[in-house]
Design an enzyme around this catalytic site. Structure first.
Site, short mmCIF file in Angstrom:
data_model
loop_
_atom_site.label_atom_id
_atom_site.label_comp_id
_atom_site.label_asym_id
_atom_site.label_seq_id
_atom_site.Cartn_x
_atom_site.Cartn_y
_atom_site.Cartn_z
N LYS A 22 -29.57 49.32 11.49
CA LYS A 22 -28.27 49.81 10.91
C LYS A 22 -28.19 50.20 9.52
O LYS A 22 -27.84 51.28 9.26
CB LYS A 22 -27.14 48.89 11.46
CG LYS A 22 -25.92 49.40 11.70
CD LYS A 22 -25.30 48.20 12.42
CE LYS A 22 -24.13 47.99 11.76
NZ LYS A 22 -22.96 47.09 12.29
N LYS A 68 -45.23 39.93 3.27
CA LYS A 68 -45.20 38.94 4.40
C LYS A 68 -46.23 39.75 5.51
O LYS A 68 -46.29 40.85 5.92
CB LYS A 68 -43.91 38.62 5.03
CG LYS A 68 -43.84 38.24 6.33
CD LYS A 68 -42.38 38.08 6.82
CE LYS A 68 -42.07 38.18 8.19
NZ LYS A 68 -42.75 37.70 9.14
N LYS A 95 -46.98 42.73 11.70
CA LYS A 95 -47.53 43.76 12.58
C LYS A 95 -46.92 45.10 12.06
O LYS A 95 -47.68 46.01 12.05
CB LYS A 95 -47.20 43.57 13.95
CG LYS A 95 -47.95 42.62 14.80
CD LYS A 95 -47.47 41.99 15.97
CE LYS A 95 -48.47 40.77 16.34
NZ LYS A 95 -47.87 39.82 17.61
#
Ligand code: TRP
Length: 336
Positions: free
Chosen positions: A121, A201, A204
């Site tokens: 969003k 961090k 993936k």
């Protein structure tokens, strides 16, 4: 009408891991290793979240391959299928039915605040987001509640989902009567955020991960790619802000870690040396497991057998809890 919650002698731990990409050290330290440790004291139920992976994975070959990789990773890292149940989420169809019941007590606004959808969003791409992504937390709540889980070992990024699960379970219990056990998240405090090779961090989606069982040579190359600053070799360095040290602390002994920090502070110790030490520490810890991983991946028969037996055990519990929920909403318990 009420079926009391059977109280198993051991508390149940439950967790899932999404089968997109290859498992990396962040998954290993944050979830896989602590989850496996719980099998000593808990009735452990762990699964490959392939239904969740389907929100983004459109390649059936990759889907199958990644499911095997995760299963082999758990087994190579010590999951004991005699004690723990390990299965594919999609092999327990009861969970998608329960997700529907939970959907009926879930507000749209709550899902709009869930972080994966909210990110879309904020980017302005939510219109194109699939409904499965929007409903992701509902399916995850069903995953947890359908096994009467007491504790859910997860990485920090999943805390919001567990909180939602608790809210919906309480709401359902409130409307329909005591049905679900309220689970607790279990987060490794000392393993809050594992940095990836770029310092963000390990994730993936950033493609900055170090895969758990990458071949030894590739592992070394990957470790050598870890981003460090340009302090010259001779100069003293700050171990507290270095990505290499941040990873080393999970694989080195206390003495080794203290020694590396001292070398940083003394100077004349380059990042190349530190990376080599990190590679060696990772390889020392995971190398022996890698051989078992490679053996399992070479023949999928054993993996399939584990997954099937896990699904059989999981379905027994799921069928029972789903029956409880069905009765509560005014349906009937389906005959076995
Ligand atoms: N959302 C988790 C992940 O991204 C996977 C997951 C699905 C999960 N269902 C779960 C984790 C239930 C814990 C409990 O890895």
């Amino acid at each position: 009408m009420t079926t009391p919650n059977p109280t198993p002698s051991r508390r149940r731990s439950l967790s899932g891991i999404k089968s997109t990409g290859h498992p990396h050290l962040g998954n290993y330290l944050g979830m896989i290793r602590p989850a496996i440790a719980l099998q000593e004291t808990h009735d452990a139920f762990y699964f490959v979240a392939d239904l969740h992976a389907l929100t983004s994975e459109r390649d059936p070959v990759a889907m199958r391959q990644q499911t095997y990789e995760i299963t082999a990773t758990f087994l190579a890292c010590g999951l004991d299928p005699q004690r723990a149940s390990f299965f594919r989420q999609s092999d327990v169809p009861e969970v998608t039915e329960l997700a529907w019941y939970l959907s009926c007590v879930t507000a749209m606004g709550e899902l709009e605040r869930a972080h994966a959808f909210k990110a879309k969003k904020d980017e302005g791409t939510d219109g194109a987001a699939v409904h499965g992504l929007f409903a992701y937390p509902v399916l995850m709540a069903a995953d947890i509640l359908i096994y009467d889980a007491h504790v859910v070992p997860v990485g920090k990024d999943q805390i919001q989902h567990i909180e939602m699960t608790r809210d919906w379970a309480q709401r359902f219990n409130h409307h329909f009567g005591e049905t679900f056990r309220i689970p607790d998240a279990m987060v490794q405090k000392e393993v809050m955020t594992i940095p990836g090779i770029d310092g963000r961090k390990m994730s993936k989606s950033y493609d900055n991960g170090i895969e758990v069982f990458m071949p030894q040579k590739k592992l070394k190359q990957r470790v050598m790619q870890i981003v460090t600053d340009s302090t010259p070799l001779e100069a003293p360095k700050d171990p507290e802000t270095c990505n290499v040290v941040a990873l080393y602390k999970y694989f080195a002994t206390e003495d080794e870690l203290a020694e590396m920090k001292a070398k940083y502070r003394a100077g004349n110790y380059g990042y190349g040396h530190a990376k080599l030490a990190l590679f060696e520490a990772i390889d020392r810890s995971l190398g022996p497991k890698r051989a078992e991983y490679d053996r399992l991946m070479a023949d999928k028969g054993e993996l399939e057998a584990v997954l099937r037996e896990g699904a059989r055990k999981a379905r027994e519990v799921a069928f029972d809890v789903l029956g409880r929920a069905r009765e509560k909403v005014g349906f009937h318990r389906r005959p076995v």
